[in-house]
Design an enzyme around this catalytic site. Structure first.
Site, short mmCIF file in Angstrom:
data_model
loop_
_atom_site.label_atom_id
_atom_site.label_comp_id
_atom_site.label_asym_id
_atom_site.label_seq_id
_atom_site.Cartn_x
_atom_site.Cartn_y
_atom_site.Cartn_z
N GLU A 153 0.81 -1.23 0.00
CA GLU A 153 0.00 0.00 0.00
C GLU A 153 0.85 1.27 0.00
O GLU A 153 0.55 2.24 -0.69
CB GLU A 153 -0.93 -0.02 1.23
CG GLU A 153 -1.84 1.19 1.38
CD GLU A 153 -2.83 1.32 0.24
OE1 GLU A 153 -2.56 2.13 -0.65
OE2 GLU A 153 -3.85 0.62 0.24
N ASP A 224 11.13 8.57 -8.98
CA ASP A 224 10.20 8.09 -7.96
C ASP A 224 8.77 8.07 -8.50
O ASP A 224 8.06 7.05 -8.37
CB ASP A 224 10.32 9.00 -6.72
CG ASP A 224 9.35 8.61 -5.64
OD1 ASP A 224 9.60 7.60 -4.96
OD2 ASP A 224 8.32 9.29 -5.48
N LYS A 228 6.22 4.83 -9.35
CA LYS A 228 4.85 4.75 -8.83
C LYS A 228 3.82 4.58 -9.96
O LYS A 228 2.87 3.82 -9.83
CB LYS A 228 4.54 5.99 -8.00
CG LYS A 228 5.31 6.01 -6.69
CD LYS A 228 5.26 7.37 -6.02
CE LYS A 228 5.95 7.36 -4.68
NZ LYS A 228 6.19 8.70 -4.15
N GLY A 325 6.24 11.03 4.25
CA GLY A 325 6.30 11.37 5.69
C GLY A 325 6.42 10.13 6.54
O GLY A 325 6.00 9.04 6.15
N1 HSE Z 1 10.40 10.48 -1.82
C1 HSE Z 1 9.04 10.13 -1.93
C2 HSE Z 1 8.22 11.38 -2.22
C3 HSE Z 1 8.60 9.47 -0.66
O1 HSE Z 1 8.76 12.48 -2.06
O2 HSE Z 1 7.08 11.28 -2.63
C4 HSE Z 1 7.30 8.75 -0.74
O3 HSE Z 1 7.31 7.73 -1.68
#
Ligand code: HSE
Length: 347
Positions: A153, A224, A228, A325
């Site tokens: 999740e 990142d 995702k 966070g």
């Molecule tokens: N480094 C990621 C961000 C952390 O800033 O969204 C959460 O996946």
């Protein structure tokens, strides 16, 4: 029936500590409301050391020890020094919480941790984007074959419940397009730059707040968000797309001048991730876009994330919530653990 669940952490950085704090804070509520009484039996962290205590580690004492010394192996435990793979295979842990660092190129070492755990019949709960972005289908199939669960999740939108919504709340609906702000660090930086802060200061703040990856290049160059969107696209469209197939541009070339120019046009620059299926192929891209302020995504500020799913039956469904966070991401693990607990209770 009382469920005994023994947990082991692989990695004990910000996110792992976030979960540990929640387990302490919510202990009573978790027991009373969810019949959930987990025991943390092992921790293995590359830098902070490893401990195994089969009858359970006192989390308060552990967090105190780690805060004082920066190490977990200063905690009194009968066994110390096990590496991650031995912690996974040789301890009495039932659930492996994989929260080591993310590597979107190879997925390692987390990918091996997850595969080893699943192959050894251990449940896996993770926020690590590497394994899910590189091998989601393979890992889900492996988990099914081994009769265990693989939950992730917190890989997207931290604790904001994306995958549980998809799993439980959108049954029978078809998602056609995915669009969103999936990286907290870059959204935070863009918001701060609009308020007059320099890129460098804003990035430093994002690091201090614990939003950024260990190597923030992963955030600012768009990797990142790319990881995702790949996880989301593969889950929702049933594909096996890889990070390399995504058109990607980060925010490092965005200047205060670009931001002001957009502002003068009544627009805001956002790093947008998008995926859809075109001609039977998944297409995905992550790029900065100038959005009119009338677009709801233009009004998502700070480390907040947002995800819009364009569906066949409901039109657009949008989720807005924390994307990064310590506690927020730790909560994703807790939410997965409670789902796991519920499934095991029923089985
Ligand atoms: N480094 C990621 C961000 C952390 O800033 O969204 C959460 O996946």
């Amino acid at each position: 029936m009382k469920m005994e669940l023994n947990l082991a952490f692989i990695g004990f950085g910000t996110v792992g500590k976030g979960l540990a704090e929640l387990l302490i804070k919510k202990e009573k509520e978790l027991k009373q409301k969810y019949n959930f009484e987990p025991k943390v039996v092992a921790i293995s962290d590359k830098i902070k050391g490893s401990i195994w205590k089969s009858d359970g580690i006192d989390l308060k004492e552990l967090l105190d020890t780690e805060a004082r010394t920066g190490k977990v192996d200063f905690y009194q435990a009968p066994s110390k020094g096990l590496d991650p793979l031995d912690t996974i295979t040789k301890t009495n842990a039932d659930v492996i919480i994989e929260v080591s660092y993310t590597n979107l190129q190879t997925g390692e070492p987390a990918l091996t941790h997850v595969k080893t755990a699943l192959t050894n019949g251990k449940q896996v709960v993770t926020t690590n984007k590497g394994p899910a972005a590189l091998s989601l289908r393979g890992l889900e199939e492996l988990a099914e074959k081994e009769g265990v669960n693989f939950f992730y999740e917190g890989t997207v939108l931290s604790g904001t419940p994306v995958f549980s919504l998809i799993r439980d709340g959108l049954r029978g609906a078809k998602v056609k397009v995915i669009e969103g702000i999936l990286n907290g660090t870059t959204n935070y930086i863009l918001t701060q730059m609009e308020e007059g802060k320099s890129y460098e200061d804003a990035l430093k703040d994002a690091q201090d707040e614990g939003y950024a990856e260990a190597d923030p290049t992963g955030d600012v160059e768009g990797w990142d968000a790319t990881g995702k969107i790949v996880i989301l696209a593969n889950k929702l469209f049933g594909g096996e797309m890889s990070v390399a197939n995504v058109e990607r541009k980060g925010i490092t070339s965005i200047t205060p001048g670009n931001i002001n120019l957009a502002k003068n046009k009544g627009k805001r620059i956002k790093l947008i991730a998008r995926a859809s299926v075109e001609g039977g192929k998944i297409r995905a891209k992550v790029t900065p876009e100038e959005l009119p302020l009338t677009n709801p995504l233009a009004n998502i500020n700070g480390a907040t994330n947002a995800l819009t799913l364009k569906t066949d039956v409901l039109g657009e469904v949008t989720m807005v919530g924390p994307g990064a966070g310590k506690i927020e991401t730790g909560y994703a693990l807790l939410n997965d653990l409670l789902e796991l607990n519920k499934r095991l209770e029923k089985s």
